[in-house]
Design an enzyme around this catalytic site. Structure first.
Site, short mmCIF file in Angstrom:
data_model
loop_
_atom_site.label_atom_id
_atom_site.label_comp_id
_atom_site.label_asym_id
_atom_site.label_seq_id
_atom_site.Cartn_x
_atom_site.Cartn_y
_atom_site.Cartn_z
N GLY A 1 0.77 -1.24 0.00
CA GLY A 1 0.00 0.00 0.00
C GLY A 1 0.80 1.28 0.00
CD GLU B 1 0.72 -9.32 1.42
OE1 GLU B 1 -0.16 -8.49 1.08
OE2 GLU B 1 0.46 -10.43 1.84
N GLY C 1 4.07 -3.54 -3.55
CA GLY C 1 4.12 -3.73 -4.99
C GLY C 1 4.59 -2.43 -5.61
CB CYS D 1 -12.63 3.82 -30.87
SG CYS D 1 -11.67 3.85 -32.37
C1 LIG Z 1 -3.22 -8.39 -0.67
C2 LIG Z 1 -2.39 -7.33 -1.33
N1 LIG Z 1 -1.12 -7.16 -0.92
C3 LIG Z 1 -0.32 -6.23 -1.50
C4 LIG Z 1 -0.79 -5.44 -2.52
C5 LIG Z 1 0.15 -4.44 -3.14
O1 LIG Z 1 -0.25 -3.15 -2.96
P1 LIG Z 1 0.70 -1.96 -3.40
O2 LIG Z 1 1.08 -2.17 -4.81
O3 LIG Z 1 -0.10 -0.74 -3.20
O4 LIG Z 1 1.89 -2.00 -2.48
C6 LIG Z 1 -2.10 -5.57 -2.98
C7 LIG Z 1 -2.61 -4.70 -4.05
O5 LIG Z 1 -3.72 -4.72 -4.46
C8 LIG Z 1 -2.92 -6.56 -2.36
O6 LIG Z 1 -4.18 -6.74 -2.76
#
Ligand SMILES: Cc1ncc(COP(=O)(O)O)c(C=O)c1O
Length: 463
Positions: free
Chosen positions: A280, A316, A318, A385
């Site tokens: 997040g 986690e 991303g 389009c």
């Molecule tokens: C369960 C879970 N973990 C981690 C993430 C990664 O989130 P972010 O890319 O905002 O760090 C997500 C993104 O949807 C998620 O659903």
């Protein structure tokens, strides 16, 4: 259940260090490097105001070799982000599991594997990618509200680290399948802490109205009857409240709720061996406006909320690891003067980068050459389009002409992983840059690949 495991012996095993696709990824000779380029940083352009080079690679030269639109990622910037987070976590028993959904290119996953980063997956396809890139099963967590029985069986089969379970039905399915395979599954319950992540509604996941996780009341009942789970070791907590979060407060609130619940569970005799704090962490999409939280401040909140916790911590991220390390290179097809506004029509479109059309997301857009020119205002659009195929409205930009090379910035997360072939536009190439060199890590899709699997209706059958 179909009774068929997706992933028996056929699953591609780890191949860390091997190119994901020999044809696609051979390292190209040195481009003319920008010697004035600073040491690779997350903002790894030539200078803060010039975008002619990225990770030491001359982008004009690169775009002469590779047809636009294409995505380019800076390996140096990704390594730097991983390093920042790992340093912030120093002294903690913590593991980073990259959220594969943010960018699932095998070369990106290999960078993660090489840095000791695991994977957070949400499908069996992501599981296969992670394993294929060399991320060991013991470093993989499986999240997601709709894991199918086949997917659970497949993940059990390769012995992933942990399942983040999001419903009672999923927990029962996990128990049943683990029993069938005569293995013990390790599981965490995903808590929905009912916290507003103060982000876009479509990427907000921690409110009770959202489909994700279960309430603390429900989780309490799961633990109370956990002894009945003969093949599931329910000993973890998981929380993920949303994405592109630009303040520590939602994280603090969510973690305080999780920490209070963990203490309650410990007192009730339910040991918690792992707490997964989700992802997040937000990034800067709009220079001067978005003020992301520093990794050290974010980890500070984790340290504070879970100060007396001695088990394993999982994170986690991303977007934080890859978003700002990616750019989308695109050329102006034409400048189209309209009745009310002027349109800059690019060769990139919403199928290459969905975020603006899906979330009204802002991305900084700049010309690659920084020759001084008068400024003007454009709506920057793609050829698809749909009026929604718009990257920016009323954006101030130096006057552009057809053929001009532009950069759409911070496209490394949720760019290619959300791409489609809408309007029968092939998937764009992806290129990894590293200190003056580049490697094609996905070649542009051929037309034949795009239509592979389609066929005229010939052999009509009755189900
Ligand atoms: C369960 C879970 N973990 C981690 C993430 C990664 O989130 P972010 O890319 O905002 O760090 C997500 C993104 O949807 C998620 O659903």
């Amino acid at each position: 259940m179909a009774g068929r495991l997706f992933l028996p012996v056929a699953i591609p095993r780890a191949c860390a260090g091997n190119p994901p696709d020999a044809e696609a990824s051979h390292v190209q000779p040195m481009m003319k490097t920008n010697t004035a380029s600073p040491a690779a940083t997350m903002d790894t352009y030539s200078t803060p105001t010039s975008h002619s080079h990225f990770d030491g690679v001359d982008l004009q030269q690169l775009a002469e070799r590779i047809a636009t639109p294409f995505h380019a990622y800076s390996a140096s910037a990704i390594r730097q982000r991983i390093g920042e987070l790992q340093s912030a976590l120093a002294g903690l028993d913590a593991g980073i599991c990259f959220a594969v959904k943010a960018n699932s290119n095998l070369a990106i996953l290999q960078l993660m594997a090489q840095a000791g980063v695991g994977a957070d997956i949400v499908s069996v396809g992501e599981l296969r990618r992670a394993l294929n890139a060399g991320i060991p099963a013991e470093r993989i967590v499986f999240s997601g509200v709709g894991k199918s029985a086949d997917e659970i069986a497949g993940a059990l089969n390769v012995g992933i680290m942990r399942f983040n379970v999001e419903s009672l039905d999923e927990l029962h399915t996990l128990q049943r399948l683990a029993k069938t395979q005569e293995v013990t599954a390790r599981a965490a319950v995903r808590i929905n802490p009912d916290v507003d992540a103060q982000t876009h509604a479509k990427i907000s996941t921690g409110k009770s109205e959202n489909k994700f996780g279960v309430s603390i009341d429900e989780a309490r009942r799961w633990f109370a009857s956990r002894k009945r789970l003969s093949h599931v070791q329910l000993d973890g907590l998981h929380v993920h409240i949303g994405s592109q979060i630009l303040s520590v407060e939602p994280f603090r609130l969510a973690l305080q709720r999780v920490a209070a619940f963990w203490r309650e569970l410990e007192q009730a005799g339910h040991p918690i061996n792992s707490i997964d704090v989700g992802g997040g962490l937000g990034v800067c999409y709009r220079a001067g406006v978005d003020k992301p939280v520093a990794a050290s401040d974010y980890v500070g909140v984790i340290r504070e909320a879970l100060a007396d916790y001695r088990g394993k911590l999982l994170l986690e991220p991303g977007r934080y690891l890859v978003a700002e390390a990616g750019v989308l290179l695109t050329r102006v097809i034409r400048v189209k003067p309209g009745v009310e506004r002027s349109f800059l029509v690019l060769d990139a479109a919403m199928n290459d980068l969905q975020r603006p059309s899906l979330y009204d997301a802002w991305h900084d857009i700049v010309p690659v050459t920084d020759a001084p020119r008068p400024m003007t205002t454009y709506d920057i659009v793609g050829p698809v389009c749909e009026t929604g195929d718009t990257f920016a409205r009323g954006r101030e930009l130096p006057e552009c002409e057809a053929g001009e090379l532009l950069l759409i910035k911070a496209t490394g997360a949720y760019g290619t992983s959300m791409a489609s072939t809408y309007n029968s536009r092939p998937l764009a190439a992806e290129v990894l840059l590293n200190q003056g060199r580049y490697a094609v890590v996905r070649r542009r899709q051929h037309f034949e690949e795009m239509i592979a699997g389609e066929q005229p209706a010939r052999n009509w059958e009755t189900p």
